[in-house]
Design a protein around this motif. Structure first.
Motif, PDB file in Angstrom:
ATOM      1  N   PRO A 132       1.058  -1.239  -0.002  1.00  0.00           N
ATOM      2  CA  PRO A 132       0.146  -0.053  -0.052  1.00  0.00           C
ATOM      3  C   PRO A 132       0.892   1.250  -0.109  1.00  0.00           C
ATOM      4  N   LEU A 133       1.969   1.216   0.870  1.00  0.00           N
ATOM      5  CA  LEU A 133       2.706   2.435   0.422  1.00  0.00           C
ATOM      6  C   LEU A 133       3.559   2.710  -0.586  1.00  0.00           C
ATOM      7  N   ASP A 134       3.872   1.715  -1.275  1.00  0.00           N
ATOM      8  CA  ASP A 134       4.410   1.562  -2.741  1.00  0.00           C
ATOM      9  C   ASP A 134       3.295   2.162  -3.562  1.00  0.00           C
ATOM     10  N   ALA A 135       2.178   1.801  -3.576  1.00  0.00           N
ATOM     11  CA  ALA A 135       1.081   2.309  -4.462  1.00  0.00           C
ATOM     12  C   ALA A 135       0.853   3.816  -4.133  1.00  0.00           C
ATOM     13  N   GLU A 136       0.756   4.006  -2.901  1.00  0.00           N
ATOM     14  CA  GLU A 136       0.437   5.720  -2.522  1.00  0.00           C
ATOM     15  C   GLU A 136       1.606   6.443  -2.987  1.00  0.00           C
ATOM     16  N   LEU A 137       3.076   6.084  -2.957  1.00  0.00           N
ATOM     17  CA  LEU A 137       4.004   6.897  -3.179  1.00  0.00           C
ATOM     18  C   LEU A 137       3.975   6.949  -4.939  1.00  0.00           C
ATOM     19  N   ALA A 138       3.775   5.813  -5.365  1.00  0.00           N
ATOM     20  CA  ALA A 138       3.749   5.574  -6.861  1.00  0.00           C
ATOM     21  C   ALA A 138       2.781   6.682  -7.485  1.00  0.00           C
ATOM     22  N   GLY A 139       1.578   6.872  -6.854  1.00  0.00           N
ATOM     23  CA  GLY A 139       0.349   7.843  -7.178  1.00  0.00           C
ATOM     24  C   GLY A 139       1.134   9.147  -7.235  1.00  0.00           C
ATOM     25  N   ARG A 140       2.091   9.498  -6.216  1.00  0.00           N
ATOM     26  CA  ARG A 140       2.770  10.958  -6.303  1.00  0.00           C
ATOM     27  C   ARG A 140       3.833  10.889  -7.022  1.00  0.00           C
TER      28      ARG A 140
END
Length: 133
Positions: A52-60
């Motif tokens: 989930p952290l990877d996905a959140e940061l990839a969105g940014r």
């Protein structure tokens, strides 16, 4: 939590209680950034291995580089080429050591987190001034 650049200079500082996991504090730390820009990639230890952290940061638009935990159930998401950058994680530890040189930051005497965070910011200012002057 501290975010540092390639030269061990502080980019963001955030203070929170000891109970939440580090993964949940990454977004709040990035919001407390000293600069207008955001980093291209973050390097963290095994505690930051979170999909989930990877996905959140990839969105940014930020790439997360962290080695996988040994008990990871899902398939690996990073190869060895990206993990070579993990070797330079000592630069963040160097910033933490520089901040520990300030006695008021090394041992938290302050009851209120705002006071402690103010002294951490003063330490960061002194580190930045030492670099640029």
């Amino acid at each position: 939590m501290v975010v540092a650049d390639n030269a061990s200079l502080p980019l963001a500082v955030h203070a929170a209680s000891a109970s939440p996991h580090e993964v949940t504090l990454v977004a709040e730390t990035l919001l407390q950034s000293f600069t207008a820009g955001r980093p291209e990639r973050l390097i963290g230890d095994k505690a930051y291995d979170s999909d989930p952290l990877d996905a959140e940061l990839a969105g940014r638009g930020i790439e997360m580089i962290a080695p996988h935990r040994s008990n990871r159930k899902k398939a690996a998401t990073q190869d060895g080429r990206k993990l070579r950058r993990y070797k330079r994680r000592w630069k963040v530890e160097r910033l933490n050591a520089w901040l520990q040189n300030f006695r008021r930051v090394a041992t938290r005497f302050d009851y209120h987190v705002e006071n402690f965070l103010g002294f951490v910011h003063l330490g960061c200012i002194k580190i930045l001034l030492r670099c640029y002057l």
